[in-house]
Design a protein around this motif. Structure first.
Motif, PDB file in Angstrom:
ATOM      1  N   ARG A 236      32.509  33.051  36.935  1.00 44.65           N
ATOM      2  CA  ARG A 236      33.626  32.361  37.587  1.00 44.65           C
ATOM      3  C   ARG A 236      34.874  33.243  37.605  1.00 44.65           C
ATOM      4  O   ARG A 236      35.614  33.245  38.586  1.00 44.65           O
ATOM      5  CB  ARG A 236      33.928  31.054  36.856  1.00 44.65           C
ATOM      6  CG  ARG A 236      32.901  29.970  37.140  1.00 44.65           C
ATOM      7  CD  ARG A 236      33.155  28.706  36.383  1.00 44.65           C
ATOM      8  NE  ARG A 236      34.487  28.161  36.635  1.00 44.65           N
ATOM      9  CZ  ARG A 236      35.042  27.190  35.929  1.00 44.65           C
ATOM     10  NH1 ARG A 236      34.373  26.661  34.913  1.00 44.65           N
ATOM     11  NH2 ARG A 236      36.239  26.751  36.207  1.00 44.65           N
ATOM     12  N   TRP A 237      35.094  33.998  36.543  1.00 42.67           N
ATOM     13  CA  TRP A 237      36.253  34.889  36.497  1.00 42.67           C
ATOM     14  C   TRP A 237      36.127  35.994  37.542  1.00 42.67           C
ATOM     15  O   TRP A 237      37.078  36.335  38.219  1.00 42.67           O
ATOM     16  CB  TRP A 237      36.396  35.478  35.091  1.00 42.67           C
ATOM     17  CG  TRP A 237      37.510  36.477  34.973  1.00 42.67           C
ATOM     18  CD1 TRP A 237      37.386  37.830  34.919  1.00 42.67           C
ATOM     19  CD2 TRP A 237      38.911  36.205  34.928  1.00 42.67           C
ATOM     20  NE1 TRP A 237      38.618  38.417  34.834  1.00 42.67           N
ATOM     21  CE2 TRP A 237      39.586  37.442  34.824  1.00 42.67           C
ATOM     22  CE3 TRP A 237      39.674  35.042  34.964  1.00 42.67           C
ATOM     23  CZ2 TRP A 237      40.962  37.545  34.759  1.00 42.67           C
ATOM     24  CZ3 TRP A 237      41.053  35.140  34.879  1.00 42.67           C
ATOM     25  CH2 TRP A 237      41.684  36.390  34.788  1.00 42.67           C
ATOM     26  N   ARG A 238      34.922  36.555  37.663  1.00 38.85           N
ATOM     27  CA  ARG A 238      34.715  37.643  38.611  1.00 38.85           C
ATOM     28  C   ARG A 238      34.777  37.161  40.063  1.00 38.85           C
ATOM     29  O   ARG A 238      35.076  37.943  40.967  1.00 38.85           O
ATOM     30  CB  ARG A 238      33.384  38.327  38.349  1.00 38.85           C
ATOM     31  CG  ARG A 238      33.398  39.115  37.058  1.00 38.85           C
ATOM     32  CD  ARG A 238      32.047  39.761  36.796  1.00 38.85           C
ATOM     33  NE  ARG A 238      31.950  40.286  35.457  1.00 38.85           N
ATOM     34  CZ  ARG A 238      32.334  41.509  35.107  1.00 38.85           C
ATOM     35  NH1 ARG A 238      32.851  42.314  35.987  1.00 38.85           N
ATOM     36  NH2 ARG A 238      32.205  41.899  33.858  1.00 38.85           N
ATOM     37  N   GLU A 239      34.491  35.871  40.290  1.00 36.51           N
ATOM     38  CA  GLU A 239      34.562  35.323  41.646  1.00 36.51           C
ATOM     39  C   GLU A 239      36.003  35.128  42.099  1.00 36.51           C
ATOM     40  O   GLU A 239      36.261  35.053  43.300  1.00 36.51           O
ATOM     41  CB  GLU A 239      33.818  33.990  41.725  1.00 36.51           C
ATOM     42  CG  GLU A 239      32.313  34.135  41.658  1.00 36.51           C
ATOM     43  CD  GLU A 239      31.604  32.792  41.584  1.00 36.51           C
ATOM     44  OE1 GLU A 239      32.288  31.741  41.608  1.00 36.51           O
ATOM     45  OE2 GLU A 239      30.375  32.789  41.491  1.00 36.51           O
ATOM     46  N   LEU A 240      36.942  35.030  41.167  1.00 32.56           N
ATOM     47  CA  LEU A 240      38.347  34.858  41.539  1.00 32.56           C
ATOM     48  C   LEU A 240      38.855  36.110  42.235  1.00 32.56           C
ATOM     49  O   LEU A 240      38.450  37.227  41.901  1.00 32.56           O
ATOM     50  CB  LEU A 240      39.199  34.599  40.293  1.00 32.56           C
ATOM     51  CG  LEU A 240      39.095  33.237  39.631  1.00 32.56           C
ATOM     52  CD1 LEU A 240      39.927  33.222  38.353  1.00 32.56           C
ATOM     53  CD2 LEU A 240      39.572  32.150  40.564  1.00 32.56           C
ATOM     54  N   PRO A 241      39.765  35.934  43.180  1.00 30.06           N
ATOM     55  CA  PRO A 241      40.365  37.119  43.806  1.00 30.06           C
ATOM     56  C   PRO A 241      41.177  37.913  42.779  1.00 30.06           C
ATOM     57  O   PRO A 241      41.670  37.378  41.792  1.00 30.06           O
ATOM     58  CB  PRO A 241      41.292  36.533  44.879  1.00 30.06           C
ATOM     59  CG  PRO A 241      40.923  35.106  45.018  1.00 30.06           C
ATOM     60  CD  PRO A 241      40.209  34.697  43.789  1.00 30.06           C
ATOM     61  N   ILE A 242      41.301  39.202  43.021  1.00 29.10           N
ATOM     62  CA  ILE A 242      41.998  40.095  42.094  1.00 29.10           C
ATOM     63  C   ILE A 242      43.437  39.653  41.885  1.00 29.10           C
ATOM     64  O   ILE A 242      43.959  39.712  40.761  1.00 29.10           O
ATOM     65  CB  ILE A 242      41.950  41.553  42.625  1.00 29.10           C
ATOM     66  CG1 ILE A 242      40.516  42.047  42.726  1.00 29.10           C
ATOM     67  CG2 ILE A 242      42.788  42.477  41.762  1.00 29.10           C
ATOM     68  CD1 ILE A 242      39.823  42.168  41.393  1.00 29.10           C
ATOM     69  N   LYS A 243      44.079  39.159  42.952  1.00 28.90           N
ATOM     70  CA  LYS A 243      45.468  38.718  42.829  1.00 28.90           C
ATOM     71  C   LYS A 243      45.592  37.550  41.845  1.00 28.90           C
ATOM     72  O   LYS A 243      46.525  37.491  41.046  1.00 28.90           O
ATOM     73  CB  LYS A 243      45.987  38.303  44.210  1.00 28.90           C
ATOM     74  CG  LYS A 243      47.331  38.828  44.523  1.00 28.90           C
ATOM     75  CD  LYS A 243      47.714  38.488  45.940  1.00 28.90           C
ATOM     76  CE  LYS A 243      48.939  39.318  46.273  1.00 28.90           C
ATOM     77  NZ  LYS A 243      49.394  39.110  47.620  1.00 28.90           N
ATOM     78  N   LYS A 244      44.650  36.604  41.921  1.00 29.15           N
ATOM     79  CA  LYS A 244      44.673  35.460  41.004  1.00 29.15           C
ATOM     80  C   LYS A 244      44.371  35.907  39.572  1.00 29.15           C
ATOM     81  O   LYS A 244      44.963  35.405  38.622  1.00 29.15           O
ATOM     82  CB  LYS A 244      43.672  34.397  41.454  1.00 29.15           C
ATOM     83  CG  LYS A 244      44.330  33.163  41.979  1.00 29.15           C
ATOM     84  CD  LYS A 244      43.348  32.059  42.182  1.00 29.15           C
ATOM     85  CE  LYS A 244      44.154  30.883  42.693  1.00 29.15           C
ATOM     86  NZ  LYS A 244      43.336  29.799  43.146  1.00 29.15           N
ATOM     87  N   GLN A 245      43.429  36.828  39.415  1.00 25.66           N
ATOM     88  CA  GLN A 245      43.130  37.350  38.075  1.00 25.66           C
ATOM     89  C   GLN A 245      44.377  37.987  37.479  1.00 25.66           C
ATOM     90  O   GLN A 245      44.696  37.778  36.302  1.00 25.66           O
ATOM     91  CB  GLN A 245      41.998  38.382  38.142  1.00 25.66           C
ATOM     92  CG  GLN A 245      40.634  37.814  38.388  1.00 25.66           C
ATOM     93  CD  GLN A 245      39.569  38.904  38.418  1.00 25.66           C
ATOM     94  OE1 GLN A 245      39.843  40.080  38.150  1.00 25.66           O
ATOM     95  NE2 GLN A 245      38.355  38.517  38.742  1.00 25.66           N
ATOM     96  N   HIS A 246      45.070  38.758  38.290  1.00 25.53           N
ATOM     97  CA  HIS A 246      46.282  39.432  37.844  1.00 25.53           C
ATOM     98  C   HIS A 246      47.345  38.398  37.463  1.00 25.53           C
ATOM     99  O   HIS A 246      48.018  38.531  36.428  1.00 25.53           O
ATOM    100  CB  HIS A 246      46.789  40.354  38.956  1.00 25.53           C
ATOM    101  CG  HIS A 246      47.958  41.194  38.566  1.00 25.53           C
ATOM    102  ND1 HIS A 246      47.862  42.211  37.645  1.00 25.53           N
ATOM    103  CD2 HIS A 246      49.257  41.160  38.955  1.00 25.53           C
ATOM    104  CE1 HIS A 246      49.047  42.764  37.481  1.00 25.53           C
ATOM    105  NE2 HIS A 246      49.915  42.149  38.272  1.00 25.53           N
ATOM    106  N   ARG A 247      47.505  37.354  38.274  1.00 24.92           N
ATOM    107  CA  ARG A 247      48.495  36.315  38.006  1.00 24.92           C
ATOM    108  C   ARG A 247      48.169  35.585  36.692  1.00 24.92           C
ATOM    109  O   ARG A 247      49.053  35.335  35.874  1.00 24.92           O
ATOM    110  CB  ARG A 247      48.552  35.333  39.162  1.00 24.92           C
ATOM    111  CG  ARG A 247      49.639  34.287  38.985  1.00 24.92           C
ATOM    112  CD  ARG A 247      49.763  33.362  40.168  1.00 24.92           C
ATOM    113  NE  ARG A 247      50.181  34.123  41.342  1.00 24.92           N
ATOM    114  CZ  ARG A 247      49.774  33.864  42.582  1.00 24.92           C
ATOM    115  NH1 ARG A 247      48.935  32.891  42.804  1.00 24.92           N
ATOM    116  NH2 ARG A 247      50.197  34.587  43.592  1.00 24.92           N
ATOM    117  N   TYR A 248      46.897  35.194  36.485  1.00 22.31           N
ATOM    118  CA  TYR A 248      46.500  34.512  35.249  1.00 22.31           C
ATOM    119  C   TYR A 248      46.727  35.399  34.022  1.00 22.31           C
ATOM    120  O   TYR A 248      47.194  34.936  32.985  1.00 22.31           O
ATOM    121  CB  TYR A 248      45.031  34.080  35.306  1.00 22.31           C
ATOM    122  CG  TYR A 248      44.776  32.854  36.146  1.00 22.31           C
ATOM    123  CD1 TYR A 248      45.628  31.760  36.099  1.00 22.31           C
ATOM    124  CD2 TYR A 248      43.676  32.787  36.987  1.00 22.31           C
ATOM    125  CE1 TYR A 248      45.381  30.637  36.869  1.00 22.31           C
ATOM    126  CE2 TYR A 248      43.428  31.667  37.757  1.00 22.31           C
ATOM    127  CZ  TYR A 248      44.282  30.591  37.697  1.00 22.31           C
ATOM    128  OH  TYR A 248      44.037  29.484  38.456  1.00 22.31           O
TER     129      TYR A 248
END
Length: 94
Positions: free
Chosen positions: A18-30
């Motif tokens: 689920r983490w890898r499916e998130l867009p990079i921008k959202k991963q960066h924001r989280y």
């Protein structure tokens, strides 16, 4: 025990997917949000420690350690040990 280990492993794998499916921008924001929360919590703890140290009395009170058994209220009637009483009676019977 193996079933529990496999369930936990599968759960972590699903979380990772689920983490890898998130867009990079959202991963960066989280990641930034979690880091900011950590920094804020650290600053609060450091400020609280500094406040407690500054507000405390600088006088150190040193006292003797008191025995808690002495403080107990002793009853006026002393408990008698029945076994020792029986042994003493047998000793004086001869």
């Amino acid at each position: 025990m193996k079933k529990l280990r496999t369930k936990i492993s599968k759960w972590f794998d699903r979380l990772d997917d689920r983490w890898r499916e998130l867009p990079i921008k959202k991963q960066h924001r989280y990641t930034l949000l979690l880091f900011a929360g950590y920094v804020l919590l650290s600053i609060i703890v450091i400020a609280k420690v500094c406040y407690d140290v500054g507000a405390s009395d600088s006088k150190l009170k040193i006292e003797h350690i008191e025995n808690p058994l002495i403080k107990q209220n002793k009853s006026p009637v002393s408990p008698q040990d029945s076994i020792s009483k029986i042994l003493k009676n047998k000793m004086y019977e001869r």
